[in-house]
Design an enzyme around this catalytic site. Structure first.
Site, PDB file in Angstrom:
ATOM      1  N   ASP A 254      -8.562   3.907   1.948  1.00  0.00           N
ATOM      2  CA  ASP A 254      -7.438   4.106   2.861  1.00  0.00           C
ATOM      3  C   ASP A 254      -7.932   4.593   4.223  1.00  0.00           C
ATOM      4  O   ASP A 254      -8.439   5.709   4.346  1.00  0.00           O
ATOM      5  CB  ASP A 254      -6.483   5.137   2.242  1.00  0.00           C
ATOM      6  CG  ASP A 254      -5.154   5.155   2.962  1.00  0.00           C
ATOM      7  OD1 ASP A 254      -5.107   4.689   4.123  1.00  0.00           O
ATOM      8  OD2 ASP A 254      -4.174   5.619   2.375  1.00  0.00           O
TER       9      ASP A 254
ATOM     10  N   CYS B 103       0.856  -1.193   0.000  1.00  0.00           N
ATOM     11  CA  CYS B 103       0.000   0.000   0.000  1.00  0.00           C
ATOM     12  C   CYS B 103       0.888   1.238   0.000  1.00  0.00           C
ATOM     13  O   CYS B 103       2.101   1.121  -0.188  1.00  0.00           O
ATOM     14  CB  CYS B 103      -0.962  -0.006   1.198  1.00  0.00           C
ATOM     15  SG  CYS B 103      -0.153   0.076   2.802  1.00  0.00           S
TER      16      CYS B 103
ATOM     17  N   ARG C   4      -3.032  -0.503   5.641  1.00  0.00           N
ATOM     18  CA  ARG C   4      -3.671  -1.606   4.912  1.00  0.00           C
ATOM     19  C   ARG C   4      -2.769  -2.814   4.667  1.00  0.00           C
ATOM     20  O   ARG C   4      -3.175  -3.951   4.910  1.00  0.00           O
ATOM     21  CB  ARG C   4      -4.209  -1.095   3.562  1.00  0.00           C
ATOM     22  CG  ARG C   4      -5.367  -0.146   3.700  1.00  0.00           C
ATOM     23  CD  ARG C   4      -5.599   0.630   2.424  1.00  0.00           C
ATOM     24  NE  ARG C   4      -4.477   1.507   2.113  1.00  0.00           N
ATOM     25  CZ  ARG C   4      -4.373   2.252   1.029  1.00  0.00           C
ATOM     26  NH1 ARG C   4      -5.326   2.206   0.132  1.00  0.00           N
ATOM     27  NH2 ARG C   4      -3.335   3.034   0.853  1.00  0.00           N
TER      28      ARG C   4
HETATM   29  P1  4NP Z   1      -1.555   2.923   4.146  1.00  0.00           P
HETATM   30  O1  4NP Z   1      -2.122   4.317   4.719  1.00  0.00           O
HETATM   31  O2  4NP Z   1      -1.103   3.229   2.744  1.00  0.00           O
HETATM   32  O3  4NP Z   1      -2.741   2.023   4.177  1.00  0.00           O
HETATM   33  O4  4NP Z   1      -0.449   2.508   5.068  1.00  0.00           O
HETATM   34  C1  4NP Z   1      -1.428   5.541   4.712  1.00  0.00           C
HETATM   35  C2  4NP Z   1      -0.438   5.776   5.623  1.00  0.00           C
HETATM   36  C3  4NP Z   1       0.192   7.009   5.629  1.00  0.00           C
HETATM   37  C4  4NP Z   1      -0.178   7.991   4.736  1.00  0.00           C
HETATM   38  C5  4NP Z   1      -1.171   7.744   3.806  1.00  0.00           C
HETATM   39  C6  4NP Z   1      -1.796   6.503   3.794  1.00  0.00           C
HETATM   40  N1  4NP Z   1       0.450   9.268   4.756  1.00  0.00           N
HETATM   41  O5  4NP Z   1       0.042  10.143   3.977  1.00  0.00           O
HETATM   42  O6  4NP Z   1       1.374   9.466   5.538  1.00  0.00           O
END
Ligand code: 4NP
Length: 156
Positions: A123, A8, A14
């Site tokens: 997300d 992800c 995720r």
């Molecule tokens: P992930 O979620 O891709 O599901 O781990 C996110 C974690 C951090 C960020 C965005 C999505 N961020 O912008 O820091």
């Protein structure tokens, strides 16, 4: 050995959730020895950071064991190492291809393409809805396991 890399954007919400759910699923099906499972990010923003508390709490609520996860970024070498590189949403798949290059061996997938209703996994970093993320990921991973069984990739 079936080598799976769940991917992800940040590798804190995720994809680690998917990593530990899949590890738990294969263990419960007695297939643990046939799998090697990891997760990774497409971005650098969270490298070295632990799982989001929302993901950790959800896994604990479901009695799914998780280790001392630290976010890492996918590398070009991962394309050689893994058999299935599975993004959580379309943007992940685009970014994965930018990092690893052309998908010449057709190893890159989007998780919900294994379900009956292909779609992105929202997300929870933005939605804060880790329950929905969990349900979607389970649905996608169950579809993935069915696919592996249908394709006779699993010895049983
Ligand atoms: P992930 O979620 O891709 O599901 O781990 C996110 C974690 C951090 C960020 C965005 C999505 N961020 O912008 O820091």
């Amino acid at each position: 050995m079936i080598k799976v890399l769940l991917v992800c954007l940040g590798n804190i919400c995720r994809s680690p959730m998917a990593e530990y759910i899949l590890k738990d699923m294969v263990k419960k099906q007695g297939l643990e020895e046939q799998f090697y499972i990891e997760s990774a990010a497409t971005s650098e923003g969270e490298i070295g950071n632990p799982m989001h508390t929302g993901t950790k709490n959800k896994l604990q609520q479901k009695n799914i064991p998780c280790g001392d996860h630290r976010a890492r970024k996918i590398t070009k070498q991962d394309y050689k190492k893994f058999d299935y590189i599975i993004g959580m949403e379309e943007q992940n798949v685009i970014h994965i291809k930018k990092i690893v290059g052309k998908d010449e061996e057709n190893k890159i997938y989007q998780l919900m393409d294994f379900s009956n209703q292909p779609r992105n996994i929202a997300d929870p970093w933005y939605t804060r809805n880790f329950d929905k993320t969990y349900e979607d990921i389970v649905e996608g991973l169950e579809g993935f396991m069915e696919y592996l069984k249908k394709e006779k990739k699993i010895d049983r």
